[in-house]
Design a protein around this motif. Structure first.
Motif, mmCIF file in Angstrom:
data_model
loop_
_atom_site.group_PDB
_atom_site.id
_atom_site.type_symbol
_atom_site.label_atom_id
_atom_site.label_comp_id
_atom_site.label_asym_id
_atom_site.label_seq_id
_atom_site.Cartn_x
_atom_site.Cartn_y
_atom_site.Cartn_z
ATOM 1 N N TRP A 127 -9.055 4.927 0.289
ATOM 2 C CA TRP A 127 -8.142 5.469 1.313
ATOM 3 C C TRP A 127 -8.761 5.250 2.693
ATOM 4 O O TRP A 127 -9.976 5.245 2.852
ATOM 5 C CB TRP A 127 -7.949 6.974 1.102
ATOM 6 C CG TRP A 127 -7.265 7.346 -0.171
ATOM 7 C CD1 TRP A 127 -7.771 7.242 -1.436
ATOM 8 C CD2 TRP A 127 -5.944 7.902 -0.307
ATOM 9 N NE1 TRP A 127 -6.852 7.698 -2.358
ATOM 10 C CE2 TRP A 127 -5.720 8.109 -1.683
ATOM 11 C CE3 TRP A 127 -4.933 8.252 0.608
ATOM 12 C CZ2 TRP A 127 -4.525 8.643 -2.170
ATOM 13 C CZ3 TRP A 127 -3.754 8.784 0.126
ATOM 14 C CH2 TRP A 127 -3.544 8.971 -1.248
ATOM 15 N N LYS A 164 -10.411 8.590 -8.825
ATOM 16 C CA LYS A 164 -10.088 7.417 -9.656
ATOM 17 C C LYS A 164 -10.660 6.127 -9.070
ATOM 18 O O LYS A 164 -10.321 5.030 -9.522
ATOM 19 C CB LYS A 164 -8.578 7.277 -9.796
ATOM 20 C CG LYS A 164 -7.958 8.402 -10.617
ATOM 21 C CD LYS A 164 -6.472 8.148 -10.811
ATOM 22 C CE LYS A 164 -5.878 9.179 -11.747
ATOM 23 N NZ LYS A 164 -4.477 9.478 -11.438
ATOM 24 N N MET A 175 -3.400 4.545 1.118
ATOM 25 C CA MET A 175 -4.135 4.291 -0.120
ATOM 26 C C MET A 175 -3.948 2.822 -0.463
ATOM 27 O O MET A 175 -2.815 2.343 -0.581
ATOM 28 C CB MET A 175 -3.582 5.141 -1.262
ATOM 29 C CG MET A 175 -4.429 5.030 -2.516
ATOM 30 S SD MET A 175 -3.615 5.733 -3.961
ATOM 31 C CE MET A 175 -2.691 4.325 -4.545
ATOM 32 N N ARG A 221 -9.997 4.958 -6.138
ATOM 33 C CA ARG A 221 -9.060 4.314 -5.215
ATOM 34 C C ARG A 221 -9.516 4.541 -3.777
ATOM 35 O O ARG A 221 -10.076 5.595 -3.458
ATOM 36 C CB ARG A 221 -7.646 4.874 -5.424
ATOM 37 C CG ARG A 221 -7.135 4.583 -6.825
ATOM 38 C CD ARG A 221 -5.790 5.209 -7.075
ATOM 39 N NE ARG A 221 -5.780 6.635 -6.841
ATOM 40 C CZ ARG A 221 -4.822 7.452 -7.248
ATOM 41 N NH1 ARG A 221 -3.791 6.981 -7.909
ATOM 42 N NH2 ARG A 221 -4.881 8.745 -6.972
ATOM 43 N N GLU A 243 -13.142 7.377 -1.085
ATOM 44 C CA GLU A 243 -12.725 7.047 -2.453
ATOM 45 C C GLU A 243 -12.324 8.321 -3.165
ATOM 46 O O GLU A 243 -12.992 9.346 -3.013
ATOM 47 C CB GLU A 243 -13.876 6.375 -3.200
ATOM 48 C CG GLU A 243 -14.108 4.964 -2.705
ATOM 49 C CD GLU A 243 -15.254 4.261 -3.423
ATOM 50 O OE1 GLU A 243 -15.230 4.210 -4.658
ATOM 51 O OE2 GLU A 243 -16.162 3.804 -2.709
ATOM 52 N N ASN A 293 -3.640 -0.526 -2.520
ATOM 53 C CA ASN A 293 -3.114 -0.847 -3.844
ATOM 54 C C ASN A 293 -4.217 -1.539 -4.656
ATOM 55 O O ASN A 293 -4.568 -2.690 -4.399
ATOM 56 C CB ASN A 293 -1.899 -1.769 -3.663
ATOM 57 C CG ASN A 293 -1.219 -2.087 -4.966
ATOM 58 O OD1 ASN A 293 -1.862 -2.169 -6.014
ATOM 59 N ND2 ASN A 293 0.079 -2.262 -4.903
ATOM 60 N N GLY A 294 -4.757 -0.790 -5.607
ATOM 61 C CA GLY A 294 -5.899 -1.297 -6.379
ATOM 62 C C GLY A 294 -5.534 -2.430 -7.322
ATOM 63 O O GLY A 294 -6.396 -3.228 -7.701
ATOM 64 N N ASN A 313 0.837 -1.205 0.000
ATOM 65 C CA ASN A 313 0.000 0.000 0.000
ATOM 66 C C ASN A 313 0.872 1.255 0.000
ATOM 67 O O ASN A 313 2.079 1.187 0.211
ATOM 68 C CB ASN A 313 -0.916 -0.011 1.225
ATOM 69 C CG ASN A 313 -1.884 -1.169 1.170
ATOM 70 O OD1 ASN A 313 -2.480 -1.429 0.127
ATOM 71 N ND2 ASN A 313 -2.037 -1.890 2.281
#
Ligand code: ADP
Ligand code: GN1
Ligand code: MG
Length: 353
Positions: free
Chosen positions: A97, A93, A43, A95, A90, A45-46, A26
């Motif tokens: 958090w 994008k 954040m 992602r 979010e 890691n998508g 992350n």
């Protein structure tokens, strides 16, 4: 400053934000506010976690479950709400958090400073598994399917080898041979899991020493962190991954392989702690602890080498050969465990009595 911090409720106004820690997955930041309060902003890691919202449902439920079992506010990670009252945010994008309280008065080690530190980490991870023994496992999202399914890791390795995206395979033939020569035994735990010989438990699955916080004064466990991979698994996974990292005599990315061994005394120390904290392990679970150490180390080496072949798309790296260096230390450790195999089994047999 990472703008996402302003989506969360904080005590005071954030004044500094800096990358923090040694995690490979992350993006982690330390936030300090004008009142001196510290937070960990992360954040997810998508690319690693395909369902970050499901993952957060897991984390929220796990920290609640553990917090309910202790009076100590530091016994579980604490998530801070966003300004609209959610426990994660979010960005544009998509992602995800989250904002944790910084665990104050704690230490987080990259290697044990004393045998007692390692013993206490065994108590921490063993207790964590015990605390989750009554957690409703069926409600957990599988955040990374087949996470410790070692034969499946071999399948992914073979795909990366066949693709050889960066033409690196020709330079790592000894490492590739090491992996392939261990393929049969690599499936032993998975076979016992599938046959039902080993019970499935709720496990952490990423039990590196730097995923546990110890009290800086007493050096006793405060809490286990990095809950992203908490999923149904085997006790041998959690035991094994701790040995892989914490009983090693050198860092995971050490270049000088002559420094890398599995410290048998540390193995014994951890085993003592883990068996103390998890008294309910079955006979077969106890017997498979050395196998867990060996296979978690082999599997991790396979994953590092896979990532090297694939072009470093998964683990964070600081240098071009970082994943290769990591793979090599893991294979050196596996070879050393093979040399010490009878001793490892004898330690477990003696302590399990
Ligand atoms: P990754 O999945 O990338 O390993 P972690 O959740 O383990 O991310 O966080 C990385 C590092 O950040 C940890 O090893 C630890 O040093 C630090 N850290 C994470 N959460 C906290 C926290 N709540 N308080 C203090 N330090 C933390
Ligand atoms: C990653 O997230 P972190 O750095 O604690 C990885 C583990 C590996 C480890 C190797 C989600 O752990 O599986 O064993 O690196 N986590 C994930 O150091 O893949
Ligand atoms: Mg971590």
């Amino acid at each position: 400053m990472e703008d996402m911090i302003y989506k969360f409720q904080t005590e005071g106004t954030p004044v500094t934000c800096a990358p923090y820690g040694c995690g490979h997955i992350n993006r982690t930041f330390l936030i300090v506010t004008d009142t001196g309060r510290r937070y960990i902003l992360q954040m997810l890691n998508g690319a690693v976690f395909p369902d970050p919202r499901g993952l957060m449902e897991n984390v929220i439920a796990i920290v609640r479950h553990i917090a309910a079992k202790s009076d100590d506010p530091r016994a579980a990670l604490r998530l801070n709400p966003t300004t609209d009252g959610k426990l994660y945010a979010e960005d544009e994008k998509g992602r995800v958090w989250r904002l944790y309280d910084f665990v104050e008065g704690s230490i987080c080690l990259q290697a044990p400073e004393t045998p007692e530190d390692f013993y206490q980490s065994a108590i921490a991870f063993g207790t964590f598994q015990q605390q989750l023994a009554d957690f409703p496992a069926a409600t957990l999202h599988e955040t990374i399917p087949n996470f410790h399914n070692t034969p499946d890791r071999y399948r992914i390795f073979r795909d990366a080898l066949a693709a050889d995206a960066l033409g690196r395979a020709k330079d790592v033939q000894p490492e590739i041979e090491f992996v392939l020569s261990h393929e049969t035994e690599a499936g032993e735990l998975q076979r016992m899991r599938e046959s039902g010989a080993l019970p499935t438990r709720v496990t952490h699955n990423d039990t590196k020493l730097n995923n546990v916080m110890l009290d800086e004064k007493t050096r006793k466990p405060l809490c286990v962190i990095d809950l992203d991979t908490v999923m149904p698994g085997l006790a041998a996974y959690d035991f094994g991954d701790s040995i892989r990292f914490g009983a090693a005599t050198a860092a995971e990315d050490e270049k000088d392989l002559s420094k890398m061994e599995m410290d048998l005394a540390a193995f014994e120390t951890y085993t003592r702690g883990f068996l103390t904290a998890c008294p309910g392990l079955t006979e077969l679970e106890k017997q498979t602890l050395p196998l867990g150490a060996k296979l978690m180390t082999l599997e991790c080496g396979v994953r590092f080498l896979t990532d090297y072949l694939a072009g470093d798309v998964y683990f964070s790296i600081d240098r071009p050969e970082h994943n290769l260096d990591r793979a090599r230390t893991q294979f050196k450790l596996v070879a050393d465990m093979e040399r010490k195999w009878d001793d490892m089994r004898a330690v477990v047999a003696r302590l399990a009595k």
